[in-house]
Motif scaffolding. Sequence first.
Motif, PDB file in Angstrom:
ATOM      1  N   SER A 200       0.547  -1.110  -0.112  1.00  0.00           N
ATOM      2  CA  SER A 200      -0.157  -0.094  -0.255  1.00  0.00           C
ATOM      3  C   SER A 200       0.915   1.386  -0.172  1.00  0.00           C
ATOM      4  O   SER A 200       1.705   1.378   0.215  1.00  0.00           O
ATOM      5  N   GLY A 201       0.180   2.590  -0.128  1.00  0.00           N
ATOM      6  CA  GLY A 201       0.847   3.505  -0.864  1.00  0.00           C
ATOM      7  C   GLY A 201       1.166   4.023  -1.558  1.00  0.00           C
ATOM      8  O   GLY A 201       0.904   3.717  -2.705  1.00  0.00           O
ATOM      9  N   THR A 202       2.071   5.515  -2.060  1.00  0.00           N
ATOM     10  CA  THR A 202       2.543   6.312  -2.730  1.00  0.00           C
ATOM     11  C   THR A 202       3.936   5.200  -3.891  1.00  0.00           C
ATOM     12  O   THR A 202       4.862   4.323  -2.155  1.00  0.00           O
TER      13      THR A 202
ATOM     14  N   GLU B 123       6.785   6.063  -0.750  1.00  0.00           N
ATOM     15  CA  GLU B 123       6.748   5.087   0.662  1.00  0.00           C
ATOM     16  C   GLU B 123       6.828   3.373   0.112  1.00  0.00           C
ATOM     17  O   GLU B 123       7.307   2.634   1.316  1.00  0.00           O
ATOM     18  N   GLN B 124       6.508   3.075  -1.003  1.00  0.00           N
ATOM     19  CA  GLN B 124       6.730   1.752  -1.421  1.00  0.00           C
ATOM     20  C   GLN B 124       8.072   1.247  -1.651  1.00  0.00           C
ATOM     21  O   GLN B 124       8.963   0.416  -1.122  1.00  0.00           O
TER      22      GLN B 124
ATOM     23  N   ARG C  92       9.887   1.083   1.855  1.00  0.00           N
ATOM     24  CA  ARG C  92       9.596  -0.065   2.575  1.00  0.00           C
ATOM     25  C   ARG C  92      10.667  -0.748   2.006  1.00  0.00           C
ATOM     26  O   ARG C  92      11.043  -2.041   3.253  1.00  0.00           O
TER      27      ARG C  92
END
Length: 346
Positions: free
Chosen positions: A136-138, A141-142, A145
Motif C-alpha cells: 500500500s501507499g505511494t 512510500e513503497q 519500505r
Amino acid sequence: MRTLQMDEIYVSDEESEKNDYFNIQGDKEYNLNLSQSQQLREVIIQSQQSVINRRQQTLQHLNHQFEEWNIQLTMGNNVMVYGWGSKHQLLENFVDYCQENSDEHDWIVFNGYTPTADTRQILQIVLNQVLHISASGTPLEQLSRIRSAMANRERKLRLLVHSIDGRAIENWADQNRLSLLAAITNLTVIASIDHYQGMTGWDAEMLEGFRWVWYEASTFEHYLQETTDSDSVIHNTTTSDKDIHMNGLRYILRSLTQNGRKIFHILAQQQIESGEEGGLPYSLFYQKCKEKFLVANEASFRSHLTEFFDHRVFVVRNDKDVPSYIIPMSSGQLQHVLDTEFEHKE
C-alpha cells in the motif's frame, strides 16, 4: 490480281540479318534481366546465411562474458548492455546461467517494451511476492519500505529490465523509480537499452543511482520477442506483400543509426511519390544514398540493406523484369511513419 503465298515472299539477306540481330538482342536483354534477378536472389541468400553464421559466433562470444557480468552484479554494480539487435534472449540466457550456478538470488524479469509497462508493477511484486509485506501507499512510500527491508535481508534480489528505454517507461517518473531501485542495498539491476539516445533522459541523480557498468553486446538478432509481446508483429514479407505492423516498424527505426533511418526515408519517399508499385533498383538506390553521403561505398550500402532484409523491412520485387527494393506498406502508412517518426529535415 494474284495473291502471293508466304513461300513466295522474298526477303533480302540484309533485311534478314537485321531481323536476326534484333531478335538476338531482345533475347539477350531478356536473359540479362533474368540473370540479374537470379544473381540478386543468390546474393541475398548467401548474405543471409553468412549473417546467421556470424550471429551464432557472436552469441557464443557474448556467452563468455556472463561470468564477468555476474561478478559485477555480485560486487553491487549494475550492468547495462547495449548494441545492435535484440538482447532479449541473451539476457534470458544470462538469468539461466546465474540460476544454474547459484541459488543465492531472487530474480524479477521486467519487460519494458510492452505498451502497458509500468515500473509501479515492479514495486508491488517486490513487496508482495519477494518481501511478503504490504504494497500500500505511494511509490515513494513503497520504495522506502523496500529499502528498509532489503538492508537487513540476506538473500539478494536481482532485477532484469528488458528495453529500459521502452516507450511506455521512458518518462521521467518511471526512470526515476528505476534509478532509486538500482541504488538500494542488496538489489542490483541488469538492463538492455535499444536506442542510442535512450540515455539522454537521465539526469545526474539518476546516473548516480544507476551506477552502470556498460557492456557492448551487439547480437544482430531480430526484435521478434519485443515486437510480438507488444502486439507489434513483423509479418513475414519475404514472399508476399503483407503490411509491416506499424508499431513493429517504429521499434526497428528507433534502433537504427541516423544514416540507416535516412536510407529508409529515401525509399519510403520514392514509393509515396511514385505510388505503391514504385520501388528503386539497386544501382539507382545506391546512387541516391551516395549522393546524400549516407554510404561511402557499395560494401557499406550492402551492409545497410542486409540489416533491412534481416528485419524484413525491405523486400525485392520484379518491376518490369527489373529487381527493385520496396517497403511492403501502403503509401498512406508510409506517409504516417514519415510524419510521426522523422523530423522534417530528414
